[in-house]
Design an enzyme around this catalytic site. Structure first.
Site, PDB file in Angstrom:
ATOM      1  NE  ARG A 301      24.972 -18.797  -7.874  1.00  0.00           N
ATOM      2  CZ  ARG A 301      25.913 -19.703  -7.777  1.00  0.00           C
ATOM      3  NH1 ARG A 301      25.628 -20.925  -7.362  1.00  0.00           N
ATOM      4  NH2 ARG A 301      27.163 -19.421  -8.100  1.00  0.00           N
ATOM      5  CE1 TYR A 441      22.366 -11.229 -14.638  1.00  0.00           C
ATOM      6  CE2 TYR A 441      23.631  -9.225 -14.920  1.00  0.00           C
ATOM      7  CZ  TYR A 441      22.419  -9.868 -14.862  1.00  0.00           C
ATOM      8  OH  TYR A 441      21.282  -9.151 -15.025  1.00  0.00           O
ATOM      9  CD  GLU A 442      24.885 -12.935  -8.787  1.00  0.00           C
ATOM     10  OE1 GLU A 442      25.343 -11.792  -8.784  1.00  0.00           O
ATOM     11  OE2 GLU A 442      25.154 -13.773  -7.919  1.00  0.00           O
ATOM     12  N   GLY A 443      27.177 -16.666 -11.687  1.00  0.00           N
ATOM     13  CA  GLY A 443      27.524 -18.070 -11.935  1.00  0.00           C
ATOM     14  C   GLY A 443      26.927 -18.499 -13.254  1.00  0.00           C
ATOM     15  CD  GLN A 448      23.740 -21.067 -11.161  1.00  0.00           C
ATOM     16  OE1 GLN A 448      23.139 -21.598 -10.229  1.00  0.00           O
ATOM     17  NE2 GLN A 448      24.563 -20.051 -11.003  1.00  0.00           N
TER      18      GLN A 448
END
Lengths: 592, 592
Positions: A301, A441-443, A448
């Site tokens: 992240r 991407y990555e959440g 977040q």
């Protein structure tokens, strides 16, 4: 074309994010300022001279799939080889396996430069480093011995296989399965999508980390286990053996980062005559895969946040150069011959200053997050807890705020170019395209924000975030007591913004304590931007106190951009009810 | 896929932008609500069923240049033919030349639908209509007789040739030249770039309107004349004759609207054996070309604003459909089986409501601008002056705010799709690409803001804008006196926002009166957004007062998005000094 802003990066690391005091205190052993400067300069040279020139061909030609093989764009494989030969993959990897164990702060600064030069290049090694961390923390000594050295050197690359068509943000829905083979290995079956660098020609082997379910595993995320499945099996002597049954069946046709192959990976279909079932090894304990994966995800992240910073930096450089070159019209501040460079027009200046300020803020937040990660690793007891909480708090800010900034700044940069910005050859449009994936991407950034509100505000019984705000308030006080005229209304602006953060924080913590989490989540995204802007303002001020040439931009930010904080606070505190009421009309009949 | 929101469009026209009272008062003769509804329904059907299905092939294949000939994507030529056969090109064109002379409001509503279905299609006829207007107002009877009927029917298309490489926003720098041939015609020489639909296969002839300089013409824009140069010369019998010396030498490789050919046009190079010098006819008087061109440009600005509305509408529909279909995770408001449709998550709801509200606001402002144009045309004396000023005031809002909204909403829409949004096949990315040109062409949004502040705030001695704000305030009062609970704090929010507009307006008018225009221009962009948001809030409220099912979204806007007004006012009033100070560092040595 991108030129790595080595001085700016060094300044932010040292004087804003805390590296200088840490070096002076010997926090990183004998690592000194000279070595830091040398590393940054050399990383800057590599990014500027080696990576950036290959950006365009990467964007234009992209990665290509033929059969199950992916070819990267011309020159990219050799670039990767030069990059690992320079030792860059090993920069912050553990020494035990050949890494240089340098601070995360340095790793992140270098990562910014790779991504500024070509985001599609920078993303690949990020995955490898995630795999290194997960293996280092959770794998058996035998797996470590076999894989870590080559992943640290970059001779092999790693991947992260989570997403399936029905399971993106919600990993509960994952279906890929792993069956014990009886010999300590497993056979993995299933389909994974959106796998970055899932297949490519950079390295002879690719080490996949895969989430899958064992037979009889509990439903949901508590039934997920993490496995290592290499593209080629590896003998005890390290030699490559048989092809494993994991293949790339498709590449996505994406808006941006064309050179980064985004693969659909098929496990266990017996492709190309392999024995059906991808052979895998368990990492960590059964059904504890998610915890292992989180090791990768948290740092990933921050790495994605760096992509936001990176694209914003490149877009700003490009727009600034164009605005100094392109001439149109007259401007009061220009008394030269002919038409004025458009950088003299106030509206263009507003765009450029906004871009500069947002980029610096996103960088400062991200580096500060790296600083916390470093401190957490090297300290112990309460101090380690404190810094781990700080890293946890800042990670969603770094990921979401910085990637939103990436999109915003890339869009402004395109605008500064006028009609030329819409033409692909100019290069501004490509940044606008590349930047757009990072908030997803990555959440997603929405996730977040939920993470920030639901899991980070309660840290330390709610005290941690309050302590952070108090630190930022101290910067505002320093500005005030500095009595430097150039700051204008900066101290007032910061105080007001931080008061808004306090109020919004208290409000959300209250809702969470009352179990009214849906109301809290309605305000999560505005809250994330609110605290990021206020923190960013304080970081700009810290930099300006250390170097007065930076005061003017800090003041511009405080007097032009920080005012948004008031509206954001109002949304956090007063927006939930109308959001819930109006949302009823969004839901189609049949899905409610 | 796009479905024309015919009811929403009709409602906004009638109950927000003023069409219903106008129809009831007989303003447009015997045009009644039934005919309006029938036209909108049929336009909606054509956009939905005929244009939208050809969007994807248009984006994927784009326009192609071979030699000097441009081929549009498969199916597009036939689509254009069906479209003109439906009479759509003639909708608001003058009756004298075969047009239907329907109100601009209807023309603009239809334009929204064409652009929603495919912006690259909608842009072409917009240029033709601009040419019709310029010829109708300024050309000689002979030119009108020869060209107007076929431009009105759409049998021929028109173009607008302004930009040259060194002259984009600044038309002073134009160099193309026109030499009198002694027979009443001229020979045109020069290069024009970014010419939309400059060459294509839709029609047998293309009528170029070109700005060029006569020999001995004064420097700057006072030396520009407007010429008509057809692709094929036209005999007195209307038959096509020799090929004129104007050719397409290149197509731009653009971020979006791929099916719209963006041409470099070469005049007078003697291509393909033509006699060198493109044969042209003067439109209007010598050296008065800019005034003639402005006839085209003002309406083109509103037309580009409609592209912002159009893309925002399509992006919103797409995201809403996806959010009702895609399932991930659990949500408090969902008690069905399995995972919840993501439309149940507050963060997704926030995005969707923001998209809906911004789209409706941009539409209301743009339709209100069209309403003013209609009223100006059919009224006289003070009333005509009033409505012309209103149209002039709202044009930069419609152009700049609506196109910013287009980009913002397309970006949010992509985000709602998560990882799928970044994949081209999904279609959300294409909208994000298409939307990005609209804030640039027809005068960048920065230039619109300058136009608003420098030329529109002084209208009527500064009274016109104050009158407009007073009208908006009256809506806030109506909300307050309505005593409808569902409005929540809407009236307060509107009053506060409008007070901010008042204050900012007074401040800017004061600066202009003091000759401090650079300071005023520093605040132009925030001011444009400020007045647009406040006006938009009032329009939403007007709609909600007419139909209570619209109250919830109005309240969401007032309580979640309108708060930005306070920060924008602060920027207008207090941002200029720090902007000017910080900007010094932007200017490279050598260009100052």
């Amino acid at each position: 074309m991108y030129r790595a802003p080595v001085e700016e990066i060094a300044f932010t690391l040292k004087h804003v994010a805390g590296l200088k005091p840490a070096l002076d205190a010997g926090t990183f052993g004998d690592l000194g300022e000279d070595l830091v400067d040398a590393i940054l300069a050399e990383a800057g040279r590599f990014a500027t001279e080696e990576i950036a020139p290959l950006y365009k061909i990467g964007d234009e030609q992209g990665a290509v799939l033929s059969g199950a093989a992916v070819t990267t764009p011309p020159g990219w494989k050799a670039l990767y080889r030069r990059w690992i030969d320079g030792g860059w993959n090993a920069l912050s990897a553990p020494e035990e396996f050949g890494g240089q164990a340098l601070p995360t702060m340095l790793g992140v600064a270098a990562l910014e430069m790779w991504n500024s030069a070509a985001m599609a290049f920078g993303i690949g090694p990020t995955l490898t480093m995630g795999a290194v961390e997960a293996l280092d923390k959770h794998a058996s000594p035998a797996l470590k011995a076999k894989y870590l050295e080559k992943l640290v050197s970059g001779e092999w690359m790693g991947t992260m296989n989570l997403t399936e068509p029905q399971a993106g943000s919600d990993l509960n829905a994952l279906r890929a399965r792993a069956e014990p083979a009886g010999d300590g290995t497993y056979r993995i079956f299933g389909q994974k999508i959106f796998i970055t660098y899932g297949e490519h020609d950079f390295t002879d082997n690719i080490i996949h980390l895969v989430l899958a379910r064992l037979p009889d595993a509990p439903a949901g995320t508590r039934g997920l286990s993490l496995f290592l499945a290499p593209k080629f099996l590896v003998g005890d002597d390290g030699a490559l053996g048989a092809r494993n049954d994991v293949f790339c069946s498709g590449l996505e046709h994406k808006l941006g980062i064309h050179a980064s192959p985004t693969c659909t990976m098929i496990y266990g279909d017996g492709f190309e005559g392999t024995v059906p079932g991808a052979i895998g090894w368990l990492i960590g304990e059964e059904n504890k895969g998610l915890a292992c994966m989180f090791t990768m995800m948290n740092n990933a992240r921050l790495a994605v946040g760096m992509q936001g910073v990176a694209v914003a930096e490149t877009a700003t450089q490009k727009a600034l150069a164009y605005a100094n070159d392109r001439r149109q019209g007259k401007a009061a501040s220009y008394d030269g011959d002919g038409m004025a460079p458009i950088v003299h027009h106030p509206d263009v200046q507003r765009n450029l200053l906004t871009m500069k300020a947002l980029t610096q803020i996103a960088r400062a937040i991200s580096y500060s997050c790296a600083h916390a990660i470093d401190n957490a690793r090297i300290s112990s007891g309460d101090e380690a807890t404190h810094w781990q909480e700080r890293a946890n708090l800042l990670t969603p800010l770094a990921k979401a705020f910085a990637t939103d900034v990436g999109v915003e700044v890339a869009s402004l940069g395109l605008q500064v170019h006028g009609g030329m910005g819409f033409i692909e050859e100019t290069g501004a449009a490509a940044l606008y395209r590349d930047a757009r994936i990072a908030p997803i991407y990555e959440g997603t950034n929405g996730i977040q924000a939920i993470d920030l509100v639901a899991r980070k505000l309660p840290l330390g019984g709610g005290e941690h975030v309050r302590g952070y705000i108090a630190e930022l308030k101290a910067v505002a006080s320093q500005v005030r007591t500095s009595n430097l005229q150039g700051f204008g209304r900066t101290a007032d602006g910061l105080d007001k913004a931080l008061d808004n953060v306090c109020e919004a924080t208290r409000f959300l913590q209250g809702l969470l304590a009352d179990g009214r989490s849906d109301e809290a989540l309605a305000g999560a995204t505005p809250y994330l931007r609110l605290i990021s802007l206020a923190a960013g303002g304080a970081y700009l001020a810290r930099g300006a106190l250390a170097d007065q040439s930076r005061i003017a931009l800090c003041r511009f930010f405080a007097e032009n951009l920080l005012g948004e904080a008031g509206a954001l606070k109002e949304r956090v505190i007063g927006g939930a009810e109308s959001l819930a009421t109006a949302s009823k009309a969004l839901i189609s009949a049949g899905t409610s």
